[in-house]
Design a protein around this motif. Structure first.
Motif, PDB file in Angstrom:
ATOM      1  N   GLY A 204     -45.117  53.683  56.410  1.00 52.83           N
ATOM      2  CA  GLY A 204     -44.057  54.021  57.346  1.00 52.83           C
ATOM      3  C   GLY A 204     -42.910  53.038  57.304  1.00 52.83           C
ATOM      4  N   ARG A 205     -42.190  52.970  58.435  1.00 54.92           N
ATOM      5  CA  ARG A 205     -41.034  52.072  58.529  1.00 54.92           C
ATOM      6  C   ARG A 205     -41.090  51.306  59.849  1.00 54.92           C
ATOM      7  NH1 ARG A 205     -36.939  52.530  54.914  1.00 54.92           N
ATOM      8  NH2 ARG A 205     -37.138  54.225  53.403  1.00 54.92           N
ATOM      9  N   ILE A 206     -40.709  50.052  59.779  1.00 58.39           N
ATOM     10  CA  ILE A 206     -40.635  49.197  60.962  1.00 58.39           C
ATOM     11  C   ILE A 206     -39.234  48.611  61.002  1.00 58.39           C
ATOM     12  CG2 ILE A 206     -41.533  47.122  62.088  1.00 58.39           C
ATOM     13  CD1 ILE A 206     -44.230  47.754  60.730  1.00 58.39           C
TER      14      ILE A 206
ATOM     15  N   VAL B 103     -43.026  49.816  55.041  1.00 60.05           N
ATOM     16  CA  VAL B 103     -44.250  49.022  55.119  1.00 60.05           C
ATOM     17  C   VAL B 103     -45.406  49.845  54.583  1.00 60.05           C
ATOM     18  CG1 VAL B 103     -44.701  49.779  57.505  1.00 60.05           C
ATOM     19  CG2 VAL B 103     -45.757  47.678  56.648  1.00 60.05           C
ATOM     20  N   THR B 104     -46.299  49.176  53.891  1.00 62.30           N
ATOM     21  CA  THR B 104     -47.504  49.819  53.394  1.00 62.30           C
ATOM     22  C   THR B 104     -48.613  48.773  53.318  1.00 62.30           C
ATOM     23  OG1 THR B 104     -48.475  51.110  51.589  1.00 62.30           O
ATOM     24  CG2 THR B 104     -46.928  49.386  50.977  1.00 62.30           C
TER      25      THR B 104
ATOM     26  N   ASP C 266     -54.096  42.411  57.541  1.00 71.12           N
ATOM     27  CA  ASP C 266     -54.268  41.734  56.260  1.00 71.12           C
ATOM     28  C   ASP C 266     -53.938  42.683  55.114  1.00 71.12           C
ATOM     29  OD1 ASP C 266     -55.110  39.518  57.657  1.00 71.12           O
ATOM     30  OD2 ASP C 266     -57.247  39.857  57.279  1.00 71.12           O
ATOM     31  N   ASN C 267     -53.526  42.095  53.997  1.00 71.48           N
ATOM     32  CA  ASN C 267     -53.299  42.836  52.753  1.00 71.48           C
ATOM     33  C   ASN C 267     -52.136  43.822  52.839  1.00 71.48           C
ATOM     34  OD1 ASN C 267     -54.147  43.077  50.001  1.00 71.48           O
ATOM     35  ND2 ASN C 267     -54.946  45.117  50.477  1.00 71.48           N
ATOM     36  N   LEU C 268     -51.116  43.494  53.611  1.00 69.41           N
ATOM     37  CA  LEU C 268     -49.893  44.294  53.582  1.00 69.41           C
ATOM     38  C   LEU C 268     -49.189  44.095  52.243  1.00 69.41           C
ATOM     39  CD1 LEU C 268     -48.524  43.573  57.173  1.00 69.41           C
ATOM     40  CD2 LEU C 268     -49.312  45.790  56.325  1.00 69.41           C
ATOM     41  N   PHE C 269     -48.483  45.095  51.781  1.00 69.15           N
ATOM     42  CA  PHE C 269     -47.699  45.027  50.536  1.00 69.15           C
ATOM     43  C   PHE C 269     -48.567  44.549  49.365  1.00 69.15           C
ATOM     44  CE2 PHE C 269     -44.794  44.078  54.098  1.00 69.15           C
ATOM     45  CZ  PHE C 269     -43.969  45.183  54.016  1.00 69.15           C
ATOM     46  N   ASN C 270     -49.763  45.158  49.259  1.00 70.46           N
ATOM     47  CA  ASN C 270     -50.682  44.848  48.159  1.00 70.46           C
ATOM     48  C   ASN C 270     -51.045  43.366  48.092  1.00 70.46           C
ATOM     49  OD1 ASN C 270     -50.893  47.530  47.120  1.00 70.46           O
ATOM     50  ND2 ASN C 270     -48.853  47.284  46.213  1.00 70.46           N
TER      51      ASN C 270
END
Length: 220
Positions: free
Chosen positions: A102-104, A109-110, A161-165
């Motif tokens: 989505g978007r923040i 963001v993923t 945890d583990n945002l953006f790979n």
């Protein structure tokens, strides 16, 4: 009303009296599992249209702290089979796995992995509603719905945890951004949390009232 059943009832709707947890009570006719920790399978958050617009799937959820809740007010209407409580919980921990897109604040963001949400001073109105049914010559409370409105929250702290790979710099920045804008995040989460936890407490309250006749709980 029998005080032991009042305590168990209030715990089962997430409000315990004097800090007595459900799993510490032993009432043979009632089969209700411990509510703290509370296990929930999944919660799905659909993408909204606010500053924080995200799809999140929470899974393998463990919630702790519910048994420390306190009741501030009870609105009991026995003729209408309605029991509504006003209560608060100072600290609740929500740990799970997540998948997010989505978007923040317009930023994409993923991510997926473990997460923790910490809620400070949750306030809620909640309780079972239903109708009377006769079983074996006794009147029982058939819980047909459970009202839950989390109408107050002092703070929400999150760690995904583990945002953006796994990019630690971007992940830390996004977590900081979410925590700075936690009220917008909570606006996204609240409808699904009310619905899912309302159904969880619905099943708990059904377990209580299916095991004891209504007139044995609410004594003359």
């Amino acid at each position: 009303m029998r005080p032991d059943l009042l305590i168990l009832l209030v715990v089962a709707v997430s409000c315990s009296v004097n800090g007595v947890a459900a799993n510490k009570l032993r009432i043979p006719s009632i089969n209700v599992p411990s509510i703290d920790p509370l296990k929930v399978t999944t919660i799905n958050i659909g993408q909204g249209h606010g500053p924080i617009s995200i799809n999140i799937k929470f899974s393998d959820i463990t919630v702790t702290g519910i048994s420390d809740a306190q009741v501030h007010k009870a609105d009991i209407d026995l003729k209408k089979y309605s029991l509504i409580f006003k209560g608060a919980i100072q600290n609740v921990s929500f740990v799970s796995q997540y998948e997010m897109t989505g978007r923040i604040l317009l930023l994409p963001v993923t991510g997926q992995g473990p997460c923790k949400l910490t809620f400070t001073n949750i306030q809620a109105n909640l309780g079972p509603k239903g109708k009377g049914v006769m079983k074996k010559g006794k009147n029982y409370f058939d819980v047909t719905e459970f009202f839950l409105n989390i109408n107050g929250l002092d703070k929400l702290q999150v760690q995904f945890d583990n945002l953006f790979n796994g990019d630690k710099t971007l992940g830390a920045s996004m977590n900081n951004l979410l925590n700075e804008n936690w009220k917008d995040l909570w606006s996204e989460l609240k409808p699904a949390f009310d619905e899912v936890f309302g159904e969880v407490f619905h099943q708990y309250s059904k377990g209580i009232f299916s095991g004891v006749a209504f007139d044995e709980i609410f004594l003359d």
